[in-house]
Structures are given as structure tokens and as C-alpha cells.
Design an enzyme around this catalytic site. Structure first.
Site, PDB file in Angstrom:
ATOM      1  N   PHE A  39       0.783  -1.230   0.000  1.00  0.00           N
ATOM      2  CA  PHE A  39       0.000   0.000   0.000  1.00  0.00           C
ATOM      3  C   PHE A  39       0.816   1.283   0.000  1.00  0.00           C
ATOM      4  O   PHE A  39       0.487   2.234  -0.688  1.00  0.00           O
ATOM      5  CB  PHE A  39      -0.951  -0.006   1.204  1.00  0.00           C
ATOM      6  N   ASP A 113      -5.309 -11.086   4.885  1.00  0.00           N
ATOM      7  CA  ASP A 113      -5.231 -12.185   3.927  1.00  0.00           C
ATOM      8  C   ASP A 113      -5.207 -13.572   4.563  1.00  0.00           C
ATOM      9  O   ASP A 113      -5.254 -14.585   3.855  1.00  0.00           O
ATOM     10  CB  ASP A 113      -4.006 -12.023   3.024  1.00  0.00           C
ATOM     11  N   HIS A 128      -6.857  -5.319  11.028  1.00  0.00           N
ATOM     12  CA  HIS A 128      -7.706  -4.679  10.026  1.00  0.00           C
ATOM     13  C   HIS A 128      -8.689  -5.644   9.378  1.00  0.00           C
ATOM     14  O   HIS A 128      -9.122  -5.429   8.254  1.00  0.00           O
ATOM     15  CB  HIS A 128      -6.828  -4.013   8.964  1.00  0.00           C
ATOM     16  N   CYS A 159     -31.306 -12.707   1.584  1.00  0.00           N
ATOM     17  CA  CYS A 159     -32.307 -11.824   2.194  1.00  0.00           C
ATOM     18  C   CYS A 159     -32.384 -10.473   1.495  1.00  0.00           C
ATOM     19  O   CYS A 159     -33.262  -9.658   1.802  1.00  0.00           O
ATOM     20  CB  CYS A 159     -32.000 -11.632   3.681  1.00  0.00           C
ATOM     21  N   THR A 197       6.140  -3.117   7.121  1.00  0.00           N
ATOM     22  CA  THR A 197       5.152  -2.059   7.330  1.00  0.00           C
ATOM     23  C   THR A 197       5.834  -0.702   7.411  1.00  0.00           C
ATOM     24  O   THR A 197       6.917  -0.576   7.994  1.00  0.00           O
ATOM     25  CB  THR A 197       4.330  -2.294   8.620  1.00  0.00           C
ATOM     26  N   SER A 198       5.184   0.301   6.841  1.00  0.00           N
ATOM     27  CA  SER A 198       5.711   1.673   6.899  1.00  0.00           C
ATOM     28  C   SER A 198       5.500   2.298   8.263  1.00  0.00           C
ATOM     29  O   SER A 198       6.085   3.333   8.571  1.00  0.00           O
ATOM     30  CB  SER A 198       5.012   2.531   5.841  1.00  0.00           C
TER      31      SER A 198
END
Length: 258
Positions: A39, A113, A128, A159, A197-198
């Protein structure tokens, strides 16, 4: 591998083998070698470099956009994020082995994931959400992820309600039980490894803000907390964790012989 990389991996292995409670805080970089999108990386991050249907990826993955343009959101979600053919990579398997051997207490992941679980990790906090948990907004019925992946347009329940993906969208609050679990793990740990991760997502800052133990950062690019790290290793996660895995297996063999 260069000499500095080898030295840093030796130090990382030493930290892991001496820690009492190690937690892995992972991001999208953990899954890129499984074929999934990242991302915020400088070169290929979805949030940094592209527009889709005239909107940014971050805008499309917001609660407001989901309510206003659900069909566009689902088209983006299927084509850019929902890859059911992805398989765990070496980094995932190394972490599952570390947990089995008592060298890793838990994983906090920003990815949805489920690759950590599929590699064998048991104590995983999906900060998340999870793409495999899809629920009707009207009746609450759970639906298989393939119902979302392979339909056209908006996925509907029997439904008539919209089947909503199990990921946390921008503008939403993560599950409080997951948050409390993450806070508890970080409060207990003496070694925190932030990998792939950033560390620029607000949830990361809030969770790690009060951590006072040893912080290790493993990432290709600079992160928001590099100035606080005790050790930084640059590289792809598969390369780093396969090298770490070899060192930890050697440590286990040597310990067993003593």
C-alpha cells in the site's frame, strides 16, 4: 548477502533467542512475495501512485465511499486486493515455526489475507479484519469469500442485504476485542519486531506509542519509527526471515546438544 546484512541478522537472532516475550507487528510487505499488493511503498504502493476509476485507493477503501459507490468499491476490492490464489511465503512459515518453538508469542497483522494462519500460526490478531469473514449487513449471515470474489457487481445475500467484506475500511474502528488483545500483547512484550510495514497507519502509531522495549524494524523502505528502532534491517521479508530461520534452527540444534 553483504557483511552488514549478515551482522544485523546475527544480532536479530540473538535478540530473539534472549527475549522473553516477542511480538511480530506485520504489514503488507509480509505478503508481497505471495503476490499480494502493498500500500505505501515508494515505488508500487497502491496509496501512493495510482488512481482507480478516477479515485485514490485510499478513498475507495473508505466507509463513506462504500456506502456511496458500493459497486466501484467491490470491483476495486476484487481486482486489486482479493487474491484467493495467494499462498504463504517463507516469512509466514518461518514465523509459524518460531511460534511452535516458543520464540514468538503472537502476531499482530495489518493484513487481512489470513496467510499467517494458513502457514500454521495460531495466535494472530487481525487488526484490520480478514477477507475470509464476509457478513450480510441486513441479516448477519456469514458467507464464503468466493461469494464475494466471483459474483458480478455488488454481492447480495438471499435476504437482499449487501454482503460486506470482513476488512476494516477507513473511517471505521477495528474490533475492540482485537484492539484490547493487541494492547495486552504489546504491554507484555520485551521484543517487538515490526516487519513489512511503513508504520504510518494511525493504528500502528497508537499501538506502538507507549512501547518501551527493544524495537526491531524489518522493511525495504524507511518507516515512521526508524528513529526509535534499536535495530533496522533493510530487505525483502522472504530473504530476511529465511536467513533468520537458518540461524534460529542452528541455535536450537546447538542448545539441544548442550
Amino acid at each position: 548477502m553483504n557483511e552488514e546484512f549478515e551482522r544485523k541478522l546475527d544480532e536479530l537472532a540473538r535478540l530473539v533467542t534472549h527475549a522473553k516475550h516477542t511480538v511480530l507487528f506485520g504489514g503488507a510487505g509480509m505478503s508481497t512475495e505471495s503476490g499480494l499488493a502493498d500500500f505505501r511503498s515508494a515505488v508500487s504502493g497502491l496509496y501512493n501512485n495510482k488512481e482507480f476509476y478516477g479515485y485514490s485507493a485510499e478513498r475507495i477503501l473508505s466507509r463513506e465511499f462504500f456506502e456511496e459507490h458500493p459497486e466501484i468499491m467491490f470491483n476495486f476490492y476484487r481486482t486489486e486486493l482479493l487474491n484467493l490464489d495467494a499462498r504463504p511465503n517463507l516469512a509466514h512459515f518461518a514465523l509459524a515455526w518460531m511460534e511452535e518453538k516458543g520464540m514468538l508469542s503472537s502476531i499482530i497483522t495489518q493484513n487481512g489475507d489470513a496467510l499467517h494462519q494458513r502457514a500454521g500460526s495460531r495466535k494472530v490478531f487481525d487488526l484490520h479484519g480478514n477477507v475470509y469473514k464476509n457478513t450480510c449487513l441486513k441479516c448477519g449471515k456469514s458467507h464464503d469469500v468466493r461469494r464475494v470474489k466471483y459474483c458480478e457487481g455488488i454481492p447480495y445475500c438471499e435476504c437482499g442485504g449487501i454482503i460486506r467484506p470482513g476488512i476494516v475500511l477507513f473511517g471505521e474502528t477495528p474490533d475492540p476485542d482485537v484492539i484490547f488483545g493487541c494492547v495486552r500483547e504489546i504491554a507484555q512484550c520485551d521484543l517487538l519486531i515490526a516487519a513489512g510495514t511503513s508504520l504510518r497507519v494511525s493504528s500502528a502509531g497508537r499501538l506502538l506509542d507507549r512501547f518501551k522495549g527493544t524495537l526491531v524494524i524489518l522493511n525495504n523502505d524507511e518507516t515512521a519509527l526508524d528513529d526509535r528502532a534499536d535495530l533496522i534491517v533493510r530487505g525483502k521479508m522472504g530473504e530476511i526471515f529465511s536467513a533468520l530461520w537458518e540461524r534460529l534452527k542452528k541455535y536450537e540444534r546447538d542448545t539441544a546438544r548442550d
